[in-house]
Design a protein around this motif. Structure first.
Motif, short mmCIF file in Angstrom:
data_model
loop_
_atom_site.label_atom_id
_atom_site.label_comp_id
_atom_site.label_asym_id
_atom_site.label_seq_id
_atom_site.Cartn_x
_atom_site.Cartn_y
_atom_site.Cartn_z
N TYR A 299 0.92 -1.21 -0.18
CA TYR A 299 -0.09 -0.09 -0.05
C TYR A 299 0.85 1.39 0.16
CZ TYR A 299 1.11 -0.14 4.92
OH TYR A 299 1.86 -0.24 6.15
N ILE A 300 0.38 2.37 -0.59
CA ILE A 300 1.03 3.63 -0.34
C ILE A 300 -0.05 4.51 -0.02
CG2 ILE A 300 2.28 5.24 -1.73
CD1 ILE A 300 3.12 3.24 -3.82
N PHE A 301 0.25 5.42 0.60
CA PHE A 301 -0.77 6.58 1.20
C PHE A 301 -0.68 7.57 0.56
CE2 PHE A 301 -1.13 10.26 4.36
CZ PHE A 301 -2.43 10.03 4.45
N GLY A 302 -1.36 8.35 0.20
CA GLY A 302 -1.50 9.50 -0.81
C GLY A 302 -2.12 10.83 -0.31
N GLY A 303 -2.27 10.84 0.89
CA GLY A 303 -3.10 12.17 1.49
C GLY A 303 -4.55 12.16 1.71
N ASP A 304 -5.04 12.22 0.43
CA ASP A 304 -6.72 12.03 0.54
C ASP A 304 -7.13 10.68 -0.05
OD1 ASP A 304 -5.61 12.48 -2.46
OD2 ASP A 304 -7.07 13.83 -2.79
N GLY A 305 -6.16 9.68 -0.20
CA GLY A 305 -6.67 8.39 -0.46
C GLY A 305 -5.43 7.41 -0.30
N ALA A 306 -5.33 6.25 -1.04
CA ALA A 306 -4.40 5.47 -0.91
C ALA A 306 -4.58 4.65 -2.16
CB ALA A 306 -4.72 4.41 0.31
N SER A 307 -3.40 3.72 -2.40
CA SER A 307 -3.08 3.01 -3.56
C SER A 307 -2.70 1.56 -3.07
CB SER A 307 -1.90 3.48 -4.49
OG SER A 307 -2.18 4.57 -5.18
N LEU A 308 -3.28 0.41 -3.58
CA LEU A 308 -3.19 -0.77 -3.07
C LEU A 308 -2.75 -1.68 -4.27
CD1 LEU A 308 -6.21 -0.90 -0.92
CD2 LEU A 308 -4.24 -1.02 0.05
N PHE A 309 -1.94 -2.77 -3.84
CA PHE A 309 -1.62 -3.73 -5.05
C PHE A 309 -1.86 -4.97 -4.49
CE2 PHE A 309 0.74 0.36 -5.00
CZ PHE A 309 0.78 0.88 -6.36
N ILE A 310 -2.84 -5.73 -5.28
CA ILE A 310 -3.07 -6.91 -4.44
C ILE A 310 -3.46 -7.92 -5.41
CG2 ILE A 310 -4.27 -5.72 -2.69
CD1 ILE A 310 -6.97 -6.07 -4.03
N PRO A 311 -3.22 -9.32 -4.93
CA PRO A 311 -3.47 -10.29 -5.96
C PRO A 311 -5.25 -10.46 -6.18
CG PRO A 311 -2.96 -11.35 -3.72
CD PRO A 311 -2.88 -9.75 -3.76
N ALA A 312 -5.45 -11.32 -7.20
CA ALA A 312 -6.83 -11.39 -7.54
C ALA A 312 -7.53 -11.96 -6.49
CB ALA A 312 -7.08 -12.19 -8.73
N SER A 313 -6.96 -13.12 -5.72
CA SER A 313 -7.49 -13.59 -4.33
C SER A 313 -7.95 -12.62 -3.36
CB SER A 313 -6.62 -14.66 -3.95
OG SER A 313 -5.40 -14.09 -3.61
N LEU A 314 -7.33 -11.85 -3.32
CA LEU A 314 -7.91 -10.71 -2.28
C LEU A 314 -8.73 -9.38 -2.84
CD1 LEU A 314 -4.66 -10.42 -0.12
CD2 LEU A 314 -6.81 -11.51 0.41
N LEU A 315 -9.11 -9.53 -3.95
CA LEU A 315 -9.89 -8.51 -4.47
C LEU A 315 -11.26 -8.38 -3.92
CD1 LEU A 315 -10.23 -6.09 -6.36
CD2 LEU A 315 -11.00 -7.69 -8.19
N ALA A 316 -11.97 -9.48 -3.67
CA ALA A 316 -13.37 -9.52 -3.13
C ALA A 316 -13.38 -9.10 -1.64
CB ALA A 316 -13.75 -10.85 -3.29
N PRO A 317 -12.59 -9.46 -0.71
CA PRO A 317 -12.49 -9.07 0.78
C PRO A 317 -12.30 -7.56 0.64
CG PRO A 317 -10.72 -10.40 0.34
CD PRO A 317 -11.42 -10.76 -0.79
N ILE A 318 -11.20 -7.13 0.02
CA ILE A 318 -10.71 -5.61 0.10
C ILE A 318 -11.82 -4.66 -0.53
CG2 ILE A 318 -9.04 -4.05 -1.03
CD1 ILE A 318 -6.94 -6.27 -0.22
N ARG A 319 -12.32 -5.06 -1.70
CA ARG A 319 -13.43 -4.66 -2.27
C ARG A 319 -14.85 -4.18 -1.29
NH1 ARG A 319 -18.22 -5.68 -4.65
NH2 ARG A 319 -18.96 -4.43 -6.36
N SER A 320 -15.02 -5.49 -0.70
CA SER A 320 -16.06 -5.25 0.47
C SER A 320 -15.60 -4.26 1.58
CB SER A 320 -16.37 -6.48 1.03
OG SER A 320 -16.89 -7.43 0.11
N ALA A 321 -14.28 -4.32 1.99
CA ALA A 321 -13.87 -3.30 3.21
C ALA A 321 -13.80 -1.85 2.60
CB ALA A 321 -12.24 -3.96 3.44
N LEU A 322 -13.36 -1.69 1.42
CA LEU A 322 -13.36 -0.54 0.83
C LEU A 322 -14.93 0.24 0.63
CD1 LEU A 322 -10.28 -0.49 -1.62
CD2 LEU A 322 -10.36 0.61 0.58
N LEU A 323 -15.81 -0.77 0.21
CA LEU A 323 -17.16 -0.25 0.11
C LEU A 323 -17.77 0.22 1.50
CD1 LEU A 323 -18.51 -2.87 -2.51
CD2 LEU A 323 -18.29 -0.13 -2.63
N GLY A 324 -17.16 -0.76 2.52
CA GLY A 324 -17.75 -0.18 3.75
C GLY A 324 -17.07 1.08 4.55
N ALA A 325 -16.02 1.31 4.05
CA ALA A 325 -15.19 2.56 4.24
C ALA A 325 -15.81 3.71 3.74
CB ALA A 325 -13.99 2.43 3.88
#
Length: 401
Positions: free
Chosen positions: A85-111
């Motif tokens: 991950y990289i913090f951007g001040g007003d957001g963030a960038s993440l680099f993830i394998p396909a296997s983690l896309l679903a749980p991270i997508r859900s977490a970000l939708l919650g955020a």
């Protein structure tokens, strides 16, 4: 055309780290990301207006909250994997394998639901497959900068991050393929570890300078020369290395009780509890922390002298995600000289850049495991920081294209 890279969920976990920040200028420090990985971006729409309203600390906290939610979701799904991950001040960038896309997508939708409910902010979320970027001639490469044992931060190169950002931020009719539509309701994200208790870091020397720099040459070797020149020039102006200009020092760190950011922390980390119940718990917890800090004591896994020492080492005031981003504590004359250097390089067609000055910096903390010293601290300039510096940067970038 960048070469194809086979699937490997452990790619980032097993990536050897480097410890010298100036290696971000060295392409040998970066390794191509597997094709089936994703670049995931989250940022706050309208952050410029939020800055004008004096709400940049809220913006910073939500940027860090995106990382917290994603890391906790990934830890639940695959505890053996590290997250880039990289913090951007007003957001963030993440680099993830396909296997983690679903749980991270859900977490970000919650955020996103949390950001709208608690702060009235709209979070923009998107994901671009690395394979799509490579098919169009862009690459995504990652390095791993070690701050201290157990605390590493991603660095990104190859040009793909900027292209992913462009695609995600495009208007819906052209960017809809990559944008993840936010929901009216979603599962509450796990924000364990997110903290906002230290006072703003007052500049020791007069100025907290945020700078964003992109080298323009297309050839990798030429870009390295430009970034080397920028880093060496800045270090020369500062009279040493970049660590001498860290905003986080024993002189700038201040802990007060009750911390100014505690209500914000309560709103973001309350989960299913009431905000007031969570706030009262944090008041008690922060009082203990305040007393330990005041008297340099240790208790319950919190060792005040060790924590402050680790905090200074684990401060993220230097970043690289296709773009060099620095927050530096310097004099007015040094800030003038740095801006003069960047202006000269821009005039020669070698860089586009943006800067922003403030008299303080902000720090937001992610505390994963105190006993093992696993915590990182995101630093950004006050009064807009990187988000403000990005405005002239983007204007120059549009002109350069």
């Amino acid at each position: 055309m960048p070469r194809s890279v086979p699937s490997d969920d452990r790619f980032y976990t097993d990536l050897p780290p480097f410890e010298e920040f100036d290696r971000v200028a060295d392409p040998e420090a970066f390794v191509p990301v597997p094709d089936d990985w994703y670049v995931v971006l989250a940022d706050i729409r309208g952050s410029t207006q939020a800055i004008a309203e004096g709400r940049y600390k809220d913006v910073n906290m939500l940027g860090a909250a995106c990382i917290t939610a994603a890391c906790n979701a990934a830890s639940d799904a695959a505890p053996e994997l590290d997250i880039a991950y990289i913090f951007g001040g007003d957001g963030a960038s993440l680099f993830i394998p396909a296997s983690l896309l679903a749980p991270i997508r859900s977490a970000l939708l919650g955020a996103a639901v949390l950001a709208r409910r608690e702060f009235g902010f709209e979070l923009r979320i998107g994901a671009v497959a690395v394979r799509d970027l490579r098919d169009d001639g862009f690459d995504v490469t990652l390095g791993k900068l070690r701050l201290s044992p157990g605390n590493e931060l991603a660095t990104a190169g190859g040009g793909g991050v900027l292209e992913a950002e462009r695609r995600i931020k495009a208007e819906p009719e052209t960017g809809g393929r990559y944008r993840i539509a936010t929901l009216e309701s979603a599962e509450e994200p796990d924000m364990t570890g997110l903290s906002c208790r230290w006072e703003p870091l007052k500049a020791r020397l007069g100025v907290m300078l945020c700078m964003i720099v992109l080298a323009l040459p297309e050839e990798t070797a030429a870009r390295r020369v430009v970034y080397d020149g920028v880093l060496q020039g800045v270090e020369r102006i500062l009279g040493g290395d970049l660590t001498a200009a860290s905003p986080v020092t024993a002189d700038t760190m201040r802990f007060r009780w009750i911390p100014n950011g505690l209500r914000m922390e309560a709103r973001l980390t309350r989960g299913v509890r009431s905000t007031w119940r969570r706030y009262l718990w944090l008041v008690v917890e922060s009082l203990i922390q305040f007393l330990l800090e005041k008297f340099d004591r240790a208790a319950g896994g919190y060792d005040a002298p060790s924590y402050r020492r680790e905090l200074r080492a684990n401060s993220d005031y230097r970043r690289f995600d296709d773009v060099l981003r620095l927050t530096l504590d310097c004099t007015e004359a040094q800030a003038d000289a740095i801006e003069g250097l960047l202006r000269e390089l821009h005039g020669l067609g070698k860089v586009v850049y943006g800067t922003h000055r403030a008299d303080h910096a902000l720090m937001t903390c992610l505390v994963f495991n105190l006993d093992q010293g696993e915590h990182v601290h995101f630093v950004d300039g006050g009064n807009g920081g990187f988000a403000a510096a990005s405005l002239p940067f983007k204007e120059q970038l549009r002109s350069a294209r």
